[in-house]
Design an enzyme around this catalytic site. Sequence first.
Site, PDB file in Angstrom:
ATOM      1  N   GLY A 191     -11.371   9.382  -0.594  1.00 52.58           N
ATOM      2  CA  GLY A 191     -11.236  10.755  -0.236  1.00 52.58           C
ATOM      3  C   GLY A 191     -10.170  11.905  -0.302  1.00 52.58           C
ATOM      4  N   GLY A 192      -9.059  10.948  -0.645  1.00 53.81           N
ATOM      5  CA  GLY A 192      -7.683  12.339  -0.120  1.00 53.81           C
ATOM      6  C   GLY A 192      -6.618  12.011   0.593  1.00 53.81           C
TER       7      GLY A 192
ATOM      8  N   ARG B  13     -16.746  10.671  12.343  1.00 54.15           N
ATOM      9  CA  ARG B  13     -16.902   9.914  11.923  1.00 54.15           C
ATOM     10  C   ARG B  13     -17.812   8.999  12.511  1.00 54.15           C
ATOM     11  NH1 ARG B  13     -12.578   7.661   8.435  1.00 54.15           N
ATOM     12  NH2 ARG B  13     -13.034   8.805   6.279  1.00 54.15           N
TER      13      ARG B  13
ATOM     14  N   HIS C 134     -17.009   3.577   9.441  1.00 52.84           N
ATOM     15  CA  HIS C 134     -17.201   4.053   8.454  1.00 52.84           C
ATOM     16  C   HIS C 134     -18.155   4.546   8.016  1.00 52.84           C
ATOM     17  CE1 HIS C 134     -17.125   7.116   5.510  1.00 52.84           C
ATOM     18  NE2 HIS C 134     -16.266   7.032   5.296  1.00 52.84           N
TER      19      HIS C 134
ATOM     20  N   ALA D 284       2.553   3.355   2.104  1.00 53.71           N
ATOM     21  CA  ALA D 284       3.381   3.327   3.393  1.00 53.71           C
ATOM     22  C   ALA D 284       4.795   1.886   2.668  1.00 53.71           C
ATOM     23  CB  ALA D 284       2.551   2.216   4.805  1.00 53.71           C
TER      24      ALA D 284
ATOM     25  N   GLY E  88       0.826  -1.147  -0.315  1.00 50.12           N
ATOM     26  CA  GLY E  88      -0.026   0.543   0.142  1.00 50.12           C
ATOM     27  C   GLY E  88       1.305   1.385   0.042  1.00 50.12           C
TER      28      GLY E  88
ATOM     29  N   HIS F 266     -13.463  -0.057   9.651  1.00 48.65           N
ATOM     30  CA  HIS F 266     -13.408   0.403   7.999  1.00 48.65           C
ATOM     31  C   HIS F 266     -11.482   1.199   8.678  1.00 48.65           C
ATOM     32  CE1 HIS F 266     -12.420   3.906   5.077  1.00 48.65           C
ATOM     33  NE2 HIS F 266     -11.809   4.481   5.417  1.00 48.65           N
TER      34      HIS F 266
ATOM     35  N   LYS G 257       0.032 -10.314  -1.197  1.00 45.08           N
ATOM     36  CA  LYS G 257      -0.476 -11.027  -0.699  1.00 45.08           C
ATOM     37  C   LYS G 257      -0.891 -11.543  -2.670  1.00 45.08           C
ATOM     38  CE  LYS G 257      -2.638 -12.107   3.367  1.00 45.08           C
ATOM     39  NZ  LYS G 257      -3.706 -11.745   4.598  1.00 45.08           N
TER      40      LYS G 257
ATOM     41  N   GLU H  14      -1.088   2.090   8.310  1.00 47.70           N
ATOM     42  CA  GLU H  14      -2.330   1.321   9.068  1.00 47.70           C
ATOM     43  C   GLU H  14      -1.934   0.352   9.971  1.00 47.70           C
ATOM     44  OE1 GLU H  14      -6.274   1.298   7.062  1.00 47.70           O
ATOM     45  OE2 GLU H  14      -6.944   0.212   8.905  1.00 47.70           O
TER      46      GLU H  14
ATOM     47  N   ASP I 181      -2.653  -9.584   9.667  1.00 57.45           N
ATOM     48  CA  ASP I 181      -1.534 -10.570   9.205  1.00 57.45           C
ATOM     49  C   ASP I 181      -0.387  -9.597  10.026  1.00 57.45           C
ATOM     50  OD1 ASP I 181      -2.890 -11.999   8.266  1.00 57.45           O
ATOM     51  OD2 ASP I 181      -1.800 -12.038   6.589  1.00 57.45           O
TER      52      ASP I 181
ATOM     53  N   ARG J 298      -9.666   7.886  14.204  1.00 50.95           N
ATOM     54  CA  ARG J 298      -9.026   9.189  13.601  1.00 50.95           C
ATOM     55  C   ARG J 298      -9.656  10.163  12.181  1.00 50.95           C
ATOM     56  NH1 ARG J 298      -8.703   7.843   7.269  1.00 50.95           N
ATOM     57  NH2 ARG J 298      -9.817   5.712   7.431  1.00 50.95           N
TER      58      ARG J 298
ATOM     59  N   GLU K  50     -13.981  16.879   4.292  1.00 52.89           N
ATOM     60  CA  GLU K  50     -14.820  15.136   5.008  1.00 52.89           C
ATOM     61  C   GLU K  50     -15.240  15.774   6.623  1.00 52.89           C
ATOM     62  OE1 GLU K  50     -12.935  11.149   3.737  1.00 52.89           O
ATOM     63  OE2 GLU K  50     -11.868  12.475   2.851  1.00 52.89           O
TER      64      GLU K  50
END
Length: 481
Positions: free
Chosen positions: A45-46, A266, A225, A13, A11, A322, A32, A346, A204, A357, A111
């Site tokens: 969203g961004g 949220r 979410h 990161a 991802g 989420h 994976k 994450e 994992d 968050r 947001e």
Amino acid sequence: MENPVVVIGSGIAGLNFALKAAKFRKVVVLTKMELKESATFYAQGGIASVINPEDSFESHIKDTIKAGANHNKIEAVELIINEGPKAVADLIEYGVDFQRAEKGVLALTREGGHSANRIVYVGDYTGKEVEKALIAKLRECKNVKIIEYTQALDLKVAGNGVAGVWYEVEGKICFIASNEVVLATGGIGQLYEHTTNPKVLTGDGIAMALRAGAETEDMEFVQFHPTVFMQSSSGNPFLISEAVRGEGAYLVDLNENRFVDELFSRDIVARAIFEKLKTGSVYLDCRHMKQFGLRFPTIEKELQLSGLDVRKDLIPVVPAAHYLCGGIKTDLNGCTNVAGLYAIGECACTGLHGANRLASNSLLEGAVISNKLAEFLQDKKAEVIVKTVADESLYSPVFEYIEADILSLQKLMLAKVGIVRSMEELREMQKYIVEQLKKVKMTKAVSSAANWEYYNMLQVGLEIVKAALKRDESLGCHFID
Ligand code: FAD
Ligand code: SIN
């Protein structure tokens, strides 16, 4: 490759770190599925960052701490927010073509929980563009070996240091020796029956870190979410971005009455919907948004495929798991308490998010902390902490009724460790997981990636429940009834 840095996960990161580290180290990336498959790829969203001269770092910091119920670590909040503009600039340099407004300045959206428009985006497919740009750059790097369709199973630890990674490719267990392992394995959404997370996200990295002796922090804070469409034609839950509410959509009940400020943080919006759902459905109303398809083309198309016309129809939504606000405890360079073991994105907990968050702060954290880890390792000479030779022996877990057991775990996590929790249900869940873990047989003969995934889900589920049981008062997205 001799003693490379091994990065698990591709991802934002993992990829951003690999790109930067490849300038001074050999890097192996294990992932994976195909390289792009990650939560990052589905981000709509961004990325939140202080770009507008009329916005301020103080304001972004204040919003982050308010959303996080003041449980955040201030040094993490300050560092990550202050370094946001540089991380966004790096992504632009790598080729991410963020939306532009008049005169070429970056367009900014909004947001929940943000007191200013400060989110850079690309339509409603920001994550796809980020992955595309980072992957294209990574494929140009000579120092990087990419191994797709592989699952990291476990870490080898010798003394207090990481010594390597066992992974499985096409049913075969392999081992790679390394004294620098970076966990970038993302979240835990698949522990829950309803989730926005893709199938690869089963916690994992957190489970591997726990087995290696790493500490975790804030594991009780699982963010739901508020607006997920469950009747998607693909069969998978489909996120309707918070930016849709940021750009004016309403949340309405069966009688088409609004019942909550759509731009509250949220945790508050998810709980309000959870309560409403006890007596009927909840919908997003976008019928008044004339430019919907231009701004949110992916969402419009997905809803069309599922038989809904946003100009005429209300969109039924429910909250879904989420994001994990906690994770493997790290400092601001991604270092864990185990020598040579790093965690970013994450799966890690820097303390940025506190108890809940703030929207679009996750891609930001992934980009900033992966930069920090690369800088840290550049300054630190590659050293062999523990020498290891190829070692393919690994005891793997075996379960009897694996598919049914995974489904039961997901249903129970949603019912007992979801948006609203009780101490009694948390204790019941702890008992259930402990019983399941007692059934595990470790054997050398068989390995199956699915067994490891379920084993990881149980261990991470238990860590969440134990953390939740330690906190008997509500805070952020941990809400005790
Ligand atoms: P991920 O992007 O999830 O990547 C994890 C990687 O680890 C994957 O490649 C996976 O295959 C790999 N992996 C996992 N386990 C193993 C293993 N055992 N072996 C090998 N590889 C493994 N945040 C924002 O800031 N803005 C947004 O707009 C936004 N929108 C979102 C929309 C959706 C639908 C979702 C699900 C999340 C969204 N988030 C958003 C949250 C954000 O996308 C994630 O928190 C962030 O992308 C995590 O990045 P990461 O690099 O840590 O992990
Ligand atoms: C969204 O687009 O609503 C997701 C944003 C986030 O999770 O930060």
